[in-house]
Motif scaffolding. Sequence first.
Motif, mmCIF file in Angstrom:
data_model
loop_
_atom_site.group_PDB
_atom_site.id
_atom_site.type_symbol
_atom_site.label_atom_id
_atom_site.label_comp_id
_atom_site.label_asym_id
_atom_site.label_seq_id
_atom_site.Cartn_x
_atom_site.Cartn_y
_atom_site.Cartn_z
ATOM 1 N N GLN A 131 0.826 -1.203 0.000
ATOM 2 C CA GLN A 131 0.000 0.000 0.000
ATOM 3 C C GLN A 131 0.866 1.261 0.000
ATOM 4 O OE1 GLN A 131 -2.167 -1.117 3.538
ATOM 5 N NE2 GLN A 131 -4.071 -1.379 2.366
ATOM 6 N N VAL A 132 1.963 1.239 0.763
ATOM 7 C CA VAL A 132 2.874 2.389 0.792
ATOM 8 C C VAL A 132 3.547 2.545 -0.560
ATOM 9 C CG1 VAL A 132 4.951 3.334 1.864
ATOM 10 C CG2 VAL A 132 3.227 2.240 3.283
ATOM 11 N N ALA A 133 3.909 1.419 -1.185
ATOM 12 C CA ALA A 133 4.521 1.471 -2.512
ATOM 13 C C ALA A 133 3.564 2.105 -3.517
ATOM 14 C CB ALA A 133 4.928 0.072 -2.962
ATOM 15 N N GLU A 134 2.287 1.794 -3.417
ATOM 16 C CA GLU A 134 1.303 2.396 -4.314
ATOM 17 C C GLU A 134 1.141 3.887 -4.043
ATOM 18 O OE1 GLU A 134 -2.232 0.064 -3.782
ATOM 19 O OE2 GLU A 134 -1.321 -1.724 -4.672
ATOM 20 N N ILE A 135 1.185 4.287 -2.762
ATOM 21 C CA ILE A 135 1.071 5.706 -2.425
ATOM 22 C C ILE A 135 2.232 6.490 -3.024
ATOM 23 C CG2 ILE A 135 1.214 7.375 -0.520
ATOM 24 C CD1 ILE A 135 -0.310 5.341 1.210
ATOM 25 N N ASP A 137 4.254 5.434 -5.401
ATOM 26 C CA ASP A 137 4.460 5.043 -6.796
ATOM 27 C C ASP A 137 5.905 4.603 -7.030
ATOM 28 O OD1 ASP A 137 3.557 4.518 -9.352
ATOM 29 O OD2 ASP A 137 4.120 6.520 -10.105
ATOM 30 N N VAL A 138 6.367 3.705 -6.136
ATOM 31 C CA VAL A 138 7.707 3.124 -6.239
ATOM 32 C C VAL A 138 7.577 1.622 -6.048
ATOM 33 C CG1 VAL A 138 8.929 5.190 -5.415
ATOM 34 C CG2 VAL A 138 8.177 3.480 -3.770
ATOM 35 N N PRO A 139 8.594 0.848 -6.421
ATOM 36 C CA PRO A 139 8.543 -0.611 -6.198
ATOM 37 C C PRO A 139 8.540 -0.929 -4.700
ATOM 38 C CG PRO A 139 10.290 -0.044 -7.746
ATOM 39 C CD PRO A 139 9.761 1.235 -7.210
ATOM 40 N N VAL A 143 10.470 0.620 -0.978
ATOM 41 C CA VAL A 143 9.806 0.946 0.295
ATOM 42 C C VAL A 143 10.495 0.196 1.430
ATOM 43 C CG1 VAL A 143 7.675 0.694 1.625
ATOM 44 C CG2 VAL A 143 7.585 1.481 -0.734
ATOM 45 N N MET A 144 10.783 -1.071 1.217
ATOM 46 C CA MET A 144 11.416 -1.873 2.265
ATOM 47 C C MET A 144 12.801 -1.343 2.618
ATOM 48 S SD MET A 144 10.095 -5.582 0.926
ATOM 49 C CE MET A 144 10.858 -6.575 2.160
ATOM 50 N N SER A 145 13.603 -0.978 1.623
ATOM 51 C CA SER A 145 14.947 -0.476 1.916
ATOM 52 C C SER A 145 14.890 0.899 2.565
ATOM 53 C CB SER A 145 15.812 -0.460 0.650
ATOM 54 O OG SER A 145 15.273 0.444 -0.292
ATOM 55 N N ARG A 146 13.990 1.764 2.115
ATOM 56 C CA ARG A 146 13.849 3.083 2.741
ATOM 57 C C ARG A 146 13.371 2.957 4.183
ATOM 58 N NH1 ARG A 146 10.885 6.631 -2.027
ATOM 59 N NH2 ARG A 146 12.653 6.643 -3.472
ATOM 60 N N LEU A 147 12.463 2.035 4.417
ATOM 61 C CA LEU A 147 11.962 1.816 5.773
ATOM 62 C C LEU A 147 13.069 1.266 6.672
ATOM 63 C CD1 LEU A 147 9.430 2.024 7.496
ATOM 64 C CD2 LEU A 147 8.860 -0.292 6.833
ATOM 65 N N SER A 148 13.884 0.394 6.128
ATOM 66 C CA SER A 148 15.008 -0.141 6.898
ATOM 67 C C SER A 148 15.977 0.973 7.277
ATOM 68 C CB SER A 148 15.717 -1.222 6.078
ATOM 69 O OG SER A 148 16.875 -1.652 6.742
ATOM 70 N N ARG A 149 16.272 1.845 6.326
ATOM 71 C CA ARG A 149 17.164 2.974 6.618
ATOM 72 C C ARG A 149 16.539 3.928 7.633
ATOM 73 N NH1 ARG A 149 18.348 2.474 1.074
ATOM 74 N NH2 ARG A 149 16.869 4.110 0.518
ATOM 75 N N ALA A 150 15.232 4.126 7.554
ATOM 76 C CA ALA A 150 14.551 5.011 8.507
ATOM 77 C C ALA A 150 14.618 4.427 9.920
ATOM 78 C CB ALA A 150 13.100 5.220 8.092
#
Length: 171
Positions: A131-135, A137-139, A143-150
């Motif tokens: 759902q976050v990827a759709e918001i 508009d990225v693969p 989202v998973m790698s950005r969330l891991s970095r966050a």
Amino acid sequence: MSVHAFDDRLTELLPRLRRFALWLARDPHSADDLVQSTLERALSTRAGKREEGDLRAWLFRILYRQFLDARRRSQRYAWLLGRLREEDEAQWPSAEREALAQSALSAFAQLTSEQRNLLLWVTVEGLSYQQVAEILDVPIGTVMSRLSRARQAMRRHGDGEQPAPSLRLLK
């Protein structure tokens, strides 16, 4: 039974009612209150009493029911007080919890707005990675790698580490 005869019979039965109430309540003041509420109930519902019934049994039944009702009410009241007390304790966090919460909020405030948004969407709002990827508009992998970095940045800020600026090599 006439009103006068009813009153005389009530007066006659008062010592027995009080003795029974004292045995039930185990406290003279509570017993007196119990007898009083029994007499109030008897006088207010006298019209509904059958003539052929035993007055003494009727009064003892009223007294016993009053006792049971009062005991149930007191148990419910004690339970409610216990629940309120538990909620009061939960509302007052310890100093350690307060410090941890302040540290987490401070670390959260130091994140970039993109990292804060990702963490809010996934952890607070409960959105799935898809759902976050759709918001955004990225693969989904992004989202998973950005969330891991966050999350890593949040841990570093929470531990008091200052993130080193990332340097890019230009060719």
